[in-house]
Design an enzyme around this catalytic site. Structure first.
Site, mmCIF file in Angstrom:
data_model
loop_
_atom_site.group_PDB
_atom_site.id
_atom_site.type_symbol
_atom_site.label_atom_id
_atom_site.label_comp_id
_atom_site.label_asym_id
_atom_site.label_seq_id
_atom_site.Cartn_x
_atom_site.Cartn_y
_atom_site.Cartn_z
ATOM 1 N N HIS A 7 -11.098 -3.267 3.328
ATOM 2 C CA HIS A 7 -11.035 -2.904 4.750
ATOM 3 C C HIS A 7 -11.833 -1.645 5.085
ATOM 4 O O HIS A 7 -11.932 -1.272 6.249
ATOM 5 C CB HIS A 7 -9.571 -2.723 5.156
ATOM 6 C CG HIS A 7 -8.953 -1.547 4.443
ATOM 7 N ND1 HIS A 7 -8.752 -1.536 3.078
ATOM 8 C CD2 HIS A 7 -8.557 -0.341 4.886
ATOM 9 C CE1 HIS A 7 -8.245 -0.371 2.733
ATOM 10 N NE2 HIS A 7 -8.118 0.380 3.806
ATOM 11 N N ASP A 8 -12.347 -0.970 4.067
ATOM 12 C CA ASP A 8 -13.142 0.245 4.299
ATOM 13 C C ASP A 8 -14.623 0.014 4.063
ATOM 14 O O ASP A 8 -15.414 0.952 4.157
ATOM 15 C CB ASP A 8 -12.707 1.363 3.336
ATOM 16 C CG ASP A 8 -11.316 1.860 3.617
ATOM 17 O OD1 ASP A 8 -10.872 1.784 4.772
ATOM 18 O OD2 ASP A 8 -10.670 2.330 2.662
ATOM 19 N N ASP A 54 -3.112 4.580 -2.106
ATOM 20 C CA ASP A 54 -4.141 5.142 -1.246
ATOM 21 C C ASP A 54 -4.555 6.540 -1.722
ATOM 22 O O ASP A 54 -3.686 7.392 -1.973
ATOM 23 C CB ASP A 54 -3.559 5.227 0.175
ATOM 24 C CG ASP A 54 -4.600 5.548 1.213
ATOM 25 O OD1 ASP A 54 -5.531 4.750 1.370
ATOM 26 O OD2 ASP A 54 -4.483 6.608 1.871
ATOM 27 N N GLU A 83 -6.478 3.991 -5.660
ATOM 28 C CA GLU A 83 -7.782 4.258 -5.042
ATOM 29 C C GLU A 83 -8.213 5.640 -5.515
ATOM 30 O O GLU A 83 -7.503 6.621 -5.289
ATOM 31 C CB GLU A 83 -7.658 4.217 -3.527
ATOM 32 C CG GLU A 83 -9.009 4.263 -2.851
ATOM 33 C CD GLU A 83 -8.920 4.612 -1.377
ATOM 34 O OE1 GLU A 83 -9.818 4.232 -0.633
ATOM 35 O OE2 GLU A 83 -7.957 5.296 -0.976
ATOM 36 N N ASP A 109 0.859 -1.177 0.000
ATOM 37 C CA ASP A 109 0.000 0.000 0.000
ATOM 38 C C ASP A 109 0.897 1.229 0.000
ATOM 39 O O ASP A 109 1.763 1.364 0.863
ATOM 40 C CB ASP A 109 -0.861 -0.014 1.283
ATOM 41 C CG ASP A 109 -2.279 0.423 1.036
ATOM 42 O OD1 ASP A 109 -2.453 1.536 0.511
ATOM 43 O OD2 ASP A 109 -3.213 -0.328 1.385
HETATM 44 C C1 NOJ Z 1 -8.228 5.055 2.182
HETATM 45 C C2 NOJ Z 1 -7.879 3.897 3.030
HETATM 46 O O1 NOJ Z 1 -8.296 2.736 2.408
HETATM 47 C C3 NOJ Z 1 -8.522 4.144 4.368
HETATM 48 O O2 NOJ Z 1 -8.498 3.018 5.199
HETATM 49 C C4 NOJ Z 1 -7.855 5.326 4.983
HETATM 50 O O3 NOJ Z 1 -8.506 5.675 6.178
HETATM 51 C C5 NOJ Z 1 -7.867 6.537 4.066
HETATM 52 N N1 NOJ Z 1 -7.593 6.213 2.699
HETATM 53 C C6 NOJ Z 1 -6.831 7.507 4.492
HETATM 54 O O4 NOJ Z 1 -5.551 6.974 4.263
#
Ligand code: NOJ
Length: 559
Positions: free
Chosen positions: A331-332, A199, A255, A97
């Site tokens: 994970h989000d 990210d 992302e 990541d």
């Molecule tokens: C996206 C990540 O997947 C998430 O878990 C994180 O809180 C935010 N970006 C900030 O890095």
């Protein structure tokens, strides 16, 4: 450079919740090494590791203190090197990541930067003077609630943070910052890392005139389109490609909040030499009320037509112009079967149905740890949640602004919180689900007795074995990687049906995404007569002429 990632299936590991090898209750690198045989058995090609770098863990590692060290609870650099080597021995690649929109406020760069406006690190972050009345430079909000600006007593200025105040945004306008990022990427690729999940990469270029957002009633701070797709984004990505990625045979997936099927090409059109794929949020946003003060916690009922529309739009718009990253969980995000399906009486069927839909599409599928055994959301008391996003939203929306009641917020958290995906991986029906012999950092989902890897491996009909088969199909069948995509029955409110076609071969991918039977007659004229079943989640396809609740299959046309 080969496109190996097109035939790959990626498995995401959230290290703190995957496997604890030393009994401290926290997942670690040696724990992952122990489970490589399991992953090899599943058949995946690539592991994406959520951040394992040194970090104060304010946002579970998405706040990096040192990009070249491991967080001590995860292990040492030797452990990381061992993981890379042992994964490679099994033909599994490792993607890390890259969190480069921001660092931790405990990073040495920030410690230096905040000291003064004229030291070598001063411009590593985004600093602004207060307005005349002492308030924030503009009305930008943090994605984790509150202002995106925090005043720093030492430097006597505000710094920008799109996330928590412990996650200051790097200043990508500063060429030295960009060099630092490219150097750290090379550091890891030289160690054998095979690629990057980037990210919030769409946020690295800021609108440097820092305009206020248009006012919206009921809101003091705003997050939104200004947080992504800034003016120099693609210039930076092309530079990163030239300066860091070009010499390596690596894969990249960015992302990209705020991306649409229209602007996606800008990131992923191979001619532009930026990224291989991006993660969109468009399908993840179908169950929230757009623009609502309560943000993601303002729930909108799931409608399968929305899911079909968005996912098909991405399939169609990228055809010939770029490659899709296919995901339903990470994970989000909460567990998809709890969010949009049924995690009780049809748990297994539902998990397989979503898997069929996702893995039948064109693109690279991503499996999030536990998705392959049909893990489900957890319903905890509000004070049991660990996620900074939940904590901040509780304070701001429930306690201060009172735009949502505690009860409604709790229900939304059960449905949508990121912690749903972060409960420890369920390996066995033993203590702590076999995740740790100590006290787990986060409560294990109470359904581990029923849902765990040991059980799934024993059961020939498990979600695990279904995934194993889907992954094998990705490797063996070019139609999945190369075939065209056509959505069928777009207006059907229960079925998700599409056709793939390649070199005269036709596959129909179909799923009933509801918990009630649907007449098979809806597939009349669509389902090939005398088809061959490629995969199915019911013993008999359309028994008694009905698609059973969450029934899914792939059928091949027979000529
Ligand atoms: C996206 C990540 O997947 C998430 O878990 C994180 O809180 C935010 N970006 C900030 O890095």
């Amino acid at each position: 450079m080969s496109d190996w990632w097109k035939k790959s299936v990626v498995y995401q590991i959230y290290p703190r919740s995957f496997m604890d090898s030393n009994g401290d209750g926290f997942g670690d690198l040696q724990g992952i090494i122990r489970k490589l045989d399991y992953l090899e058995n599943l058949g995946i090609d690539v592991i994406w590791l959520s951040p394992v770098y040194d970090s104060p863990q304010q946002d579970n590692g998405y706040d990096i203190r040192d990009y070249r060290q491991m967080y001590e609870k995860f292990g040492t650099m030797e452990d990381m090197e061992e993981l890379i080597e042992k994964a490679h021995d099994r033909g599994i690649k490792i993607v890390m990541d890259l969190v480069a929109n921001h660092t931790s406020d405990e990073h040495q760069w920030f410690a230096e930067s905040r000291k003064s406006a004229d030291n070598p690190y001063s411009n590593y972050y985004i600093w602004k003077d207060p307005k005349d009345d002492g308030s924030e430079p503009n009305n930008w909000g943090s994605s984790f609630c509150g202002s995106a600006w925090t005043y720093d007593q030492e430097r006597e200025q505000y710094y920008l943070h799109f996330y928590d105040k412990k996650q200051p945004d790097l200043n990508w306008e500063n060429e030295t910052v960009r060099r630092e990022v490219y150097d750290l990427m090379k550091f890891w690729m030289d160690k054998g890392v095979d690629g990057w999940r980037m990210d919030v990469i769409a946020s690295i270029s800021k609108y440097t005139d820092f305009p206020d957002y248009p006012e919206e009633p009921g809101r003091r701070y705003y997050t939104g389109f200004m947080h992504s797709n800034g003016p120099r984004l693609h210039e930076f990505l092309q530079e990163m490609n030239r300066e860091a990625l070009a010499e390596y045979d690596c894969m990249t997936v960015g992302e990209a909040p705020g991306s649409t099927s229209e602007n996606a090409r800008l990131f992923v059109d191979p001619k532009r030499r930026e990224l291989n794929m991006i993660f969109t949020f468009e399908h993840m946003n179908i169950d929230r009320i757009p623009g609502h003060v309560n943000r993601k916690w303002a729930l909108k009922p799931f409608d399968v037509r929305d899911l079909k529309r968005v996912m098909s739009d991405w399939q169609e718009k990228l055809e010939g112009h770029g490659w899709n990253a296919l995901y339903l969980e990470n994970h989000d995000q909460p567990r998809v079967i709890s969010r949009w399906g049924n995690d009780t009486c049809f748990r297994k069927e539902c998990a397989k149905a979503y898997a069929t839909i996702l893995h039948g599409m064109k693109g690279t599928p991503y499996v999030y740890q536990g998705e392959e055994i049909g893990m489900v959301n957890a319903s905890y008391e509000l004070d049991e949640y660990e996620d900074v996003e939940v904590k901040n939203a509780l304070l701001e929306l429930v306690e201060h602004e009172k735009t949502i009641s505690r009860e409604a917020f709790k229900r939304a958290v059960w449905n949508k919180s990121r912690d749903n995906a972060r409960t420890p991986m369920q390996w066995t029906d033993g203590e702590n689900a076999g995740f740790t012999c100590g006290t787990p950092w986060f409560k294990v989902n109470p359904r581990y007795k029923e849902i765990n890897v040991e059980e799934a491996l024993k059961d020939r009909d498990s979600v695990f074995h279904y995934y194993q088969k889907l992954i094998r199909l990705r490797h063996e069948e070019d139609i999945l990687t190369e075939g065209s995509y056509r959505l069928l029955l777009p207006e059907d409110d229960s079925l998700f049906v599409y056709q793939r076609e390649y070199k005269g071969k036709k596959w129909l991918v179909a799923a009933n995404l509801t918990d009630v039977p649907v007449p098979g007659s809806r597939l009349e004229g669509i389902l090939y007569p005398g088809y061959k079943a490629i995969i199915q989640n019911e013993p008999e396809i359309m028994k008694n002429g009905m698609l059973q609740p969450f029934e899914a299959f792939i059928a091949e046309e027979q000529l």
